[in-house]
Design an enzyme around this catalytic site. Structure first.
Site, PDB file in Angstrom:
ATOM      1  N   ASN A   8      -1.278   6.480  -1.973  1.00  0.00           N
ATOM      2  CA  ASN A   8      -2.191   7.283  -2.798  1.00  0.00           C
ATOM      3  C   ASN A   8      -3.427   6.492  -3.198  1.00  0.00           C
ATOM      4  OD1 ASN A   8      -1.055   9.780  -2.874  1.00  0.00           O
ATOM      5  ND2 ASN A   8       0.231   9.358  -4.654  1.00  0.00           N
ATOM      6  N   LYS A   9      -3.202   5.226  -3.512  1.00  0.00           N
ATOM      7  CA  LYS A   9      -4.361   4.407  -3.916  1.00  0.00           C
ATOM      8  C   LYS A   9      -5.215   4.078  -2.696  1.00  0.00           C
ATOM      9  CE  LYS A   9      -1.864   2.623  -7.881  1.00  0.00           C
ATOM     10  NZ  LYS A   9      -0.521   3.123  -7.494  1.00  0.00           N
ATOM     11  N   CYS A  51       3.514  -0.446 -12.620  1.00  0.00           N
ATOM     12  CA  CYS A  51       3.912   0.683 -13.469  1.00  0.00           C
ATOM     13  C   CYS A  51       5.033   0.196 -14.380  1.00  0.00           C
ATOM     14  CB  CYS A  51       4.303   1.898 -12.657  1.00  0.00           C
ATOM     15  SG  CYS A  51       5.491   1.576 -11.373  1.00  0.00           S
ATOM     16  N   ALA A 108       0.763  -1.246   0.000  1.00  0.00           N
ATOM     17  CA  ALA A 108       0.000   0.000   0.000  1.00  0.00           C
ATOM     18  C   ALA A 108       0.799   1.304   0.000  1.00  0.00           C
ATOM     19  CB  ALA A 108      -0.925  -0.008   1.214  1.00  0.00           C
ATOM     20  N   ALA A 109       1.993   1.307   0.574  1.00  0.00           N
ATOM     21  CA  ALA A 109       2.702   2.583   0.770  1.00  0.00           C
ATOM     22  C   ALA A 109       3.256   3.140  -0.557  1.00  0.00           C
ATOM     23  CB  ALA A 109       3.851   2.361   1.745  1.00  0.00           C
ATOM     24  N   ARG A 128       8.228   3.762   4.602  1.00  0.00           N
ATOM     25  CA  ARG A 128       7.178   4.167   3.651  1.00  0.00           C
ATOM     26  C   ARG A 128       5.809   4.138   4.327  1.00  0.00           C
ATOM     27  NH1 ARG A 128       8.406   3.758  -2.038  1.00  0.00           N
ATOM     28  NH2 ARG A 128       6.419   2.797  -2.548  1.00  0.00           N
TER      29      ARG A 128
HETATM   30  C1  LIG Z   1       4.455   0.093  -6.165  1.00  0.00           C
HETATM   31  S1  LIG Z   1       4.630   0.367  -4.493  1.00  0.00           S
HETATM   32  C2  LIG Z   1       2.980   0.639  -3.952  1.00  0.00           C
HETATM   33  C3  LIG Z   1       2.448   2.007  -4.246  1.00  0.00           C
HETATM   34  C4  LIG Z   1       1.121   2.255  -3.576  1.00  0.00           C
HETATM   35  N1  LIG Z   1       0.136   1.265  -3.944  1.00  0.00           N
HETATM   36  C5  LIG Z   1       0.569   3.633  -3.888  1.00  0.00           C
HETATM   37  O1  LIG Z   1      -0.274   3.773  -4.758  1.00  0.00           O
HETATM   38  O2  LIG Z   1       0.989   4.601  -3.239  1.00  0.00           O
HETATM   39  C6  LIG Z   1       4.940  -1.252  -3.914  1.00  0.00           C
HETATM   40  C7  LIG Z   1       5.019  -1.343  -2.422  1.00  0.00           C
HETATM   41  O3  LIG Z   1       5.037  -2.723  -2.088  1.00  0.00           O
HETATM   42  C8  LIG Z   1       5.782  -2.878  -0.899  1.00  0.00           C
HETATM   43  N2  LIG Z   1       6.093  -4.316  -0.770  1.00  0.00           N
HETATM   44  C9  LIG Z   1       7.032  -5.031  -1.413  1.00  0.00           C
HETATM   45  N3  LIG Z   1       6.966  -6.326  -1.062  1.00  0.00           N
HETATM   46  C10 LIG Z   1       5.951  -6.433  -0.176  1.00  0.00           C
HETATM   47  C11 LIG Z   1       5.380  -7.515   0.551  1.00  0.00           C
HETATM   48  N4  LIG Z   1       5.866  -8.763   0.434  1.00  0.00           N
HETATM   49  N5  LIG Z   1       4.350  -7.259   1.371  1.00  0.00           N
HETATM   50  C12 LIG Z   1       3.859  -6.008   1.499  1.00  0.00           C
HETATM   51  N6  LIG Z   1       4.368  -4.949   0.843  1.00  0.00           N
HETATM   52  C13 LIG Z   1       5.394  -5.150   0.016  1.00  0.00           C
HETATM   53  C14 LIG Z   1       6.950  -1.952  -1.095  1.00  0.00           C
HETATM   54  O4  LIG Z   1       7.526  -1.602   0.145  1.00  0.00           O
HETATM   55  C15 LIG Z   1       6.268  -0.763  -1.792  1.00  0.00           C
HETATM   56  O5  LIG Z   1       5.920   0.215  -0.857  1.00  0.00           O
END
Ligand SMILES: C[S@@+](CC[C@H](N)C(=O)[O-])C[C@H]1O[C@@H](n2cnc3c(N)ncnc32)[C@H](O)[C@@H]1O
Length: 450
Positions: free
Chosen positions: A237-238, A356, A233-234, A261
């Site tokens: 924004n979504k 993305c 989620a971090a 994050r």
């Molecule tokens: C593309 S970003 C998400 C952007 C977010 N959805 C937004 O719109 O702001 C991908 C996120 O997945 C997290 N992430 C990576 N592996 C993960 C896991 N196994 N479990 C939970 N989060 C994870 C990363 O830390 C990162 O913040």
């Protein structure tokens, strides 16, 4: 010194098309990846400007530096936060500083701009991102689209109503804005319109979020009162968009692996007035779908880590983004694990998967592989007016459960809410989108770009 040598080496490799910036930085094993990535991206963004300065001041001749090494040093000296090295390089660059500064100033006067940033749109290395419209999502948890439009009109902006066609987004200029063609809470301004210091942004009434990033929550469309899960989620924004769609009613479970994050996300959600969330610093793959806590989760948004190859700012200067095959494979495997895991939540009705990335490995191939393993799910057609659909997923072999002769023509259960195809949609017929289905009550949809 190591930072500059490594950054220059990566720029050399990018020029030789040996890989994308992100991959090369990631693979460099440099101790401070973030610092290196930022420097390479910035030097690449300002590449044409830096080259002009270096050439005009004959820096290479005087110092015997290579062009890319000179670029990263000049970037930090003139535009970045100062040189992060000592010794002979610092002494050498300091000796040339005033000449380099004068050249930068001369360039700005010539181009009639006052900020370094503004040199970008006028330099020969124009960046694509600078030409994209500025999208502004109205945060309906705090205000309304009408109120924001009125506020901006009072500030001297001209509102031109809702866009009628894509072309309307491209011809915006000056202090004008329009309502997006597809998303009802999205305003569109000319490229480079800056709202970072604006009251509406500071107060959380508007969110600076690109259209592509708004699609997943808009298409997932969870109703008020629903139980929703945002898996990766971090910075959120979504998540805040989902909360706005749910009108803060219901439950929004949000997970992220990265504590930093997640903490930024927490601040942003507070500013946006989100109250229905439950944040957890947790690996989504370790969240137990069978736990009673999640037994009523019906909607999942999955936006996992990806190569980022579709992000315009990361593509600047690279004609053809290239990822190391190994890294892409690892990312795709992770994305597929997340997707398969998400589909194990027992009450799941609909899932939106987004990346993305522009690579089929991370998009269509992940979705195809997932559908092969989860015959209870199908894609459904959404947003029929959207021109880009990507590739159809590989068909399920004939005779196997879940086989349909024309999968693109199948839809979700009549009455199951879906954007563009069902309740509350904008019309459009079957098969008009990149969407598939095979079990009436479950839906899986793929806006493939954030
Ligand atoms: C593309 S970003 C998400 C952007 C977010 N959805 C937004 O719109 O702001 C991908 C996120 O997945 C997290 N992430 C990576 N592996 C993960 C896991 N196994 N479990 C939970 N989060 C994870 C990363 O830390 C990162 O913040």
């Amino acid at each position: 010194m190591a930072l500059y040598l490594k950054a220059a080496e990566i720029l050399d490799k990018v020029e030789r098309k040996e890989g994308a910036v992100k991959t090369l930085v990631y693979d460099s094993k440099f101790q401070n990846i973030k610092q290196l990535f930022a420097l390479v991206c910035e030097a690449q963004k300002f590449s044409a400007v830096l080259q002009d300065i270096i050439t005009a001041t004959k820096l290479l001749k005087d110092t015997k530096l290579r062009m890319n090494l000179a670029k990263v040093l000049v970037y930090d000296l003139l535009i970045g936060q100062g040189l992060k090295c000592g010794g002979s390089w610092k002494a050498m660059m300091t000796k040339h500083r005033s000449r380099l500064q004068s050249e930068l100033a001369r360039m700005k006067i010539k181009k009639k701009v006052s900020r370094n940033q503004d040199l970008l749109s006028t330099s020969s290395g124009q960046i694509e991102g600078n030409q994209l419209p500025r999208y502004v999502r109205v945060n309906t948890l705090k205000t309304t689209v009408e109120d924001v439009i009125d506020y901006l009109k009072r500030e001297g902006f001209n509102y031109h109503g809702q866009a009628g066609r894509m072309e309307d987004l491209r011809t915006l200029s000056g202090k004008t804005f329009i309502l997006d063609l597809h998303l009802p809470d999205l305003l569109v301004f000319p490229p480079k319109t800056d709202f970072h210091d604006h009251f509406l942004y500071q107060a959380g009434h508007i969110i600076l979020q690109d259209k592509a990033s708004c699609l997943p929550a808009y298409l997932l469309n969870p109703p008020a009162g629903a139980q929703v899960l945002d898996a990766c989620a971090a910075p959120g924004n979504k998540t805040s968009h989902l909360a706005a769609i749910m009108r803060n009613k219901g439950k929004l479970f949000a997970f992220d692996l990265d504590a930093k994050r997640l903490s930024t996300m927490s601040t942003l959600l507070l500013r946006a007035g989100v109250t229905c969330q439950q944040l957890a610093n947790q690996d989504f793959l370790k969240v137990d779908p069978e736990s009673p806590e999640y037994s009523r989760v019906e909607y999942i948004l999955l936006d996992p880590s990806c190569s980022g190859s579709g992000m315009v700012c990361l593509r600047d200067g690279c004609s053809e983004p290239q990822e190391g095959a190994g890294r892409l494979q690892a990312l795709a495997a992770f994305q597929l694990r997340c997707l398969n895991h998400a589909l194990r939540f027992p009450s799941l009705r609909r899932l939106a998967y987004s990346t993305c990335s522009i690579h089929t490995q991370e998009n269509e191939e992940v979705v195809s592989a997932c559908l092969q393993h989860n015959r209870g799910y199908r894609l459904v057609p959404l947003l029929p007016g959207w021109p880009e659909r990507g590739l159809p997923p590989a068909p399920v072999p004939a005779g196997q459960p879940g086989h349909h002769s024309h999968p693109r023509l199948l839809r979700g259960r009549p009455g199951a809410p879906s954007r563009g195809g069902g309740r509350g949609g904008r019309g459009g017929g079957e098969g008009s989108g990149n969407a598939f289905a095979n079990q009436p009550s479950n839906q899986c949809q793929t806006p493939s770009h954030r």
